[in-house]
Enzyme design. Structure first.
Site, PDB file in Angstrom:
ATOM      1  N   VAL A  27       0.857  -1.208   0.000  1.00  0.00           N
ATOM      2  CA  VAL A  27       0.000   0.000   0.000  1.00  0.00           C
ATOM      3  C   VAL A  27       0.886   1.250   0.000  1.00  0.00           C
ATOM      4  O   VAL A  27       0.657   2.204  -0.758  1.00  0.00           O
ATOM      5  CB  VAL A  27      -0.959  -0.007   1.222  1.00  0.00           C
ATOM      6  CG1 VAL A  27      -1.648   1.343   1.383  1.00  0.00           C
ATOM      7  CG2 VAL A  27      -2.004  -1.111   1.074  1.00  0.00           C
ATOM      8  N   ASP A 107     -14.380  -9.421   8.170  1.00  0.00           N
ATOM      9  CA  ASP A 107     -15.698  -8.809   7.967  1.00  0.00           C
ATOM     10  C   ASP A 107     -15.952  -7.623   8.894  1.00  0.00           C
ATOM     11  O   ASP A 107     -16.565  -6.629   8.493  1.00  0.00           O
ATOM     12  CB  ASP A 107     -16.806  -9.851   8.161  1.00  0.00           C
ATOM     13  CG  ASP A 107     -16.970 -10.724   6.920  1.00  0.00           C
ATOM     14  OD1 ASP A 107     -16.456 -10.337   5.853  1.00  0.00           O
ATOM     15  OD2 ASP A 107     -17.597 -11.789   7.033  1.00  0.00           O
ATOM     16  N   ILE A 130      -6.393 -15.596   9.235  1.00  0.00           N
ATOM     17  CA  ILE A 130      -5.951 -16.987   9.035  1.00  0.00           C
ATOM     18  C   ILE A 130      -7.138 -17.923   8.835  1.00  0.00           C
ATOM     19  O   ILE A 130      -6.969 -19.063   8.447  1.00  0.00           O
ATOM     20  CB  ILE A 130      -5.083 -17.490  10.210  1.00  0.00           C
ATOM     21  CG1 ILE A 130      -5.902 -17.583  11.503  1.00  0.00           C
ATOM     22  CG2 ILE A 130      -3.842 -16.646  10.392  1.00  0.00           C
ATOM     23  CD1 ILE A 130      -5.285 -18.519  12.536  1.00  0.00           C
ATOM     24  N   ASP A 131      -8.352 -17.449   9.104  1.00  0.00           N
ATOM     25  CA  ASP A 131      -9.544 -18.316   9.008  1.00  0.00           C
ATOM     26  C   ASP A 131     -10.002 -18.582   7.579  1.00  0.00           C
ATOM     27  O   ASP A 131     -10.792 -19.489   7.347  1.00  0.00           O
ATOM     28  CB  ASP A 131     -10.713 -17.691   9.784  1.00  0.00           C
ATOM     29  CG  ASP A 131     -10.478 -17.681  11.284  1.00  0.00           C
ATOM     30  OD1 ASP A 131      -9.541 -18.365  11.732  1.00  0.00           O
ATOM     31  OD2 ASP A 131     -11.229 -16.996  12.000  1.00  0.00           O
ATOM     32  N   GLN A 257      -0.541 -20.343  15.690  1.00  0.00           N
ATOM     33  CA  GLN A 257      -0.911 -20.370  14.268  1.00  0.00           C
ATOM     34  C   GLN A 257      -0.977 -18.976  13.651  1.00  0.00           C
ATOM     35  O   GLN A 257      -1.007 -18.817  12.447  1.00  0.00           O
ATOM     36  CB  GLN A 257      -2.294 -21.028  14.090  1.00  0.00           C
ATOM     37  CG  GLN A 257      -2.315 -22.471  14.494  1.00  0.00           C
ATOM     38  CD  GLN A 257      -3.723 -22.929  14.855  1.00  0.00           C
ATOM     39  OE1 GLN A 257      -4.385 -23.550  14.063  1.00  0.00           O
ATOM     40  NE2 GLN A 257      -4.178 -22.599  16.053  1.00  0.00           N
TER      41      GLN A 257
HETATM   42  O1  F6P Z   1     -10.245 -14.468  13.385  1.00  0.00           O
HETATM   43  C1  F6P Z   1      -9.007 -15.054  13.561  1.00  0.00           C
HETATM   44  C2  F6P Z   1      -8.935 -15.802  14.859  1.00  0.00           C
HETATM   45  O2  F6P Z   1      -7.618 -16.283  14.953  1.00  0.00           O
HETATM   46  C3  F6P Z   1      -9.959 -16.918  15.059  1.00  0.00           C
HETATM   47  O3  F6P Z   1      -9.597 -18.106  14.428  1.00  0.00           O
HETATM   48  C4  F6P Z   1      -9.960 -17.029  16.555  1.00  0.00           C
HETATM   49  O4  F6P Z   1     -11.163 -17.592  17.021  1.00  0.00           O
HETATM   50  C5  F6P Z   1      -9.813 -15.607  17.002  1.00  0.00           C
HETATM   51  O5  F6P Z   1      -9.149 -14.926  15.965  1.00  0.00           O
HETATM   52  C6  F6P Z   1      -9.049 -15.437  18.293  1.00  0.00           C
HETATM   53  O6  F6P Z   1      -9.010 -14.098  18.606  1.00  0.00           O
HETATM   54  P1  F6P Z   1      -8.146 -13.437  19.777  1.00  0.00           P
HETATM   55  O7  F6P Z   1      -6.809 -13.109  19.206  1.00  0.00           O
HETATM   56  O8  F6P Z   1      -8.917 -12.218  20.148  1.00  0.00           O
HETATM   57  O9  F6P Z   1      -8.026 -14.443  20.878  1.00  0.00           O
END
Ligand code: F6P
Length: 327
Positions: A27, A107, A130-131, A257
């Site tokens: 960017v 989202d 990552i989802d 992860q």
């Molecule tokens: O949206 C990505 C994610 O890694 C999900 O897989 C997981 O449920 C969530 O974020 C965990 O969020 P936090 O970092 O707030 O614990």
């Protein structure tokens, strides 16, 4: 080409993902290419509310693509969900002379951009999570790295599970989405994969495939459970132990992860997406989400993108079922 925007603010929001830095770099560098100023907003919408920004130039984004996390930090802002928070964020944009924003996230990030677009800002979203659960895009930044990180740990687990003839129950991330679990399950040759999108029938989905694998001579088992599955990995492990007397061990991979140096795929996709986001703004486009359709970089209207649904990979589920006996 004369640019439709003068000053872009770039930020990362929600859960971080490996590759976000490559998107930030793209960017910034693309902005410079088009003669547009670019500044970094730190800590997502929280930073936008509080005027937390950093100047970015060619050199400041040098060598960041290979680093995990996000140099702009990330946050989930409750304040931005309120009208008062959004109005403070708009004041910051005015104060900083920003006429455009690029938000990298999921989202939630795109919904926030939409609300700011209604107040006249030009906005573009880049899918980073990552989802891999952004419906309009076949791919989201961070997914490949997360799959590989999980896989590396699971390969190690398999060694020790094999030695002790145990059943390993591994929880991967994915609160509402099982894409990561399916991809990891296919890649590691799991006996069972459980996802939040499907209600678990323990006899059919868990015990039966293990029984069949046992009959075929298998003495150790790999069960992948997405974080959002009811009861989580510990309950799954208890049920397997009760029904089969197998020695079970639970490993929750968790936030490991989300870290680490991004893979080539994540750096590459992030770079394409970051570049496309700026090009769209320069051309006078707004309210778009940059996405991948196969290998092509495309873009969608944010409202349309948010209304789209993403199914689990049907071919992946079929392969899993045929190879592991999952129904
Ligand atoms: O949206 C990505 C994610 O890694 C999900 O897989 C997981 O449920 C969530 O974020 C965990 O969020 P936090 O970092 O707030 O614990």
């Amino acid at each position: 080409m004369k640019s439709a925007v003068k000053r872009i603010g770039v930020f990362t929001s929600g859960g971080d993902a490996p590759g976000m830095n490559a998107a930030i770099r793209a960017v910034v560098r693309a902005s410079m290419h088009y003669g547009v100023e670019c500044i970094g907003i730190r800590r997502g919408y929280h930073g936008l509310i509080n005027g937390d920004f950093v100047k970015l130039d060619f050199e400041s984004v040098s060598d960041i693509s290979r680093r995990g996390g996000t140099v702009l930090y990330s946050a989930r802002s409750m304040e931005f969900k309120e009208e008062a928070g959004r109005s403070k964020a708009l004041s910051t944009c005015k104060l900083l002379g920003l006429d455009a924003l690029v938000g990298i996230g999921g989202d939630g990030t795109f919904k926030g951009l939409l609300s700011l677009a209604k107040a006249g800002l030009s906005v573009i979203g880049i899918p980073g999570t990552i989802d891999n659960d952004i419906a309009c895009s076949t791919y989201t930044i961070g997914y490949d790295t997360a799959c590989n990180t999980a896989l590396e740990s699971i390969d190690r687990l398999r060694d020790t599970m094999k030695s002790h003839e145990r059943c390993s129950v591994v929880e991967v991330m994915g609160h509402r989405a099982g894409h990561l679990a399916v991809a990891v399950g296919i890649s590691c040759g799991a006996t069972v994969v459980l996802v939040p999108e499907r209600k678990v029938d323990y006899d059919e989905d868990v015990i039966e495939p293990i029984r069949r694998a046992r009959l075929a001579g298998r003495t150790h088992f790999m069960v992948i459970v997405a974080e959002g599955v009811e009861g989580g990995a510990y309950e799954v492990a208890d049920k397997i132990r009760d029904a089969t007397s197998l020695d079970t061990r639970v490993t929750v991979l968790g936030h490991v992860q989300r870290g680490g140096s991004p893979t080539a795929r994540d750096r590459q996709v992030a770079t394409y997406m970051g570049h496309a986001a700026v090009r769209l703004l320069v051309e006078g486009k707004t309210c778009r989400v940059v996405a991948l359709n196969g290998d092509d970089v495309v873009d969608y209207d944010i409202t349309e993108a948010l209304a789209m649904k993403k199914d689990l990979d049907k071919e992946g589920l079929r392969v899993l079922r045929d190879l592991t006996g999952m129904e």
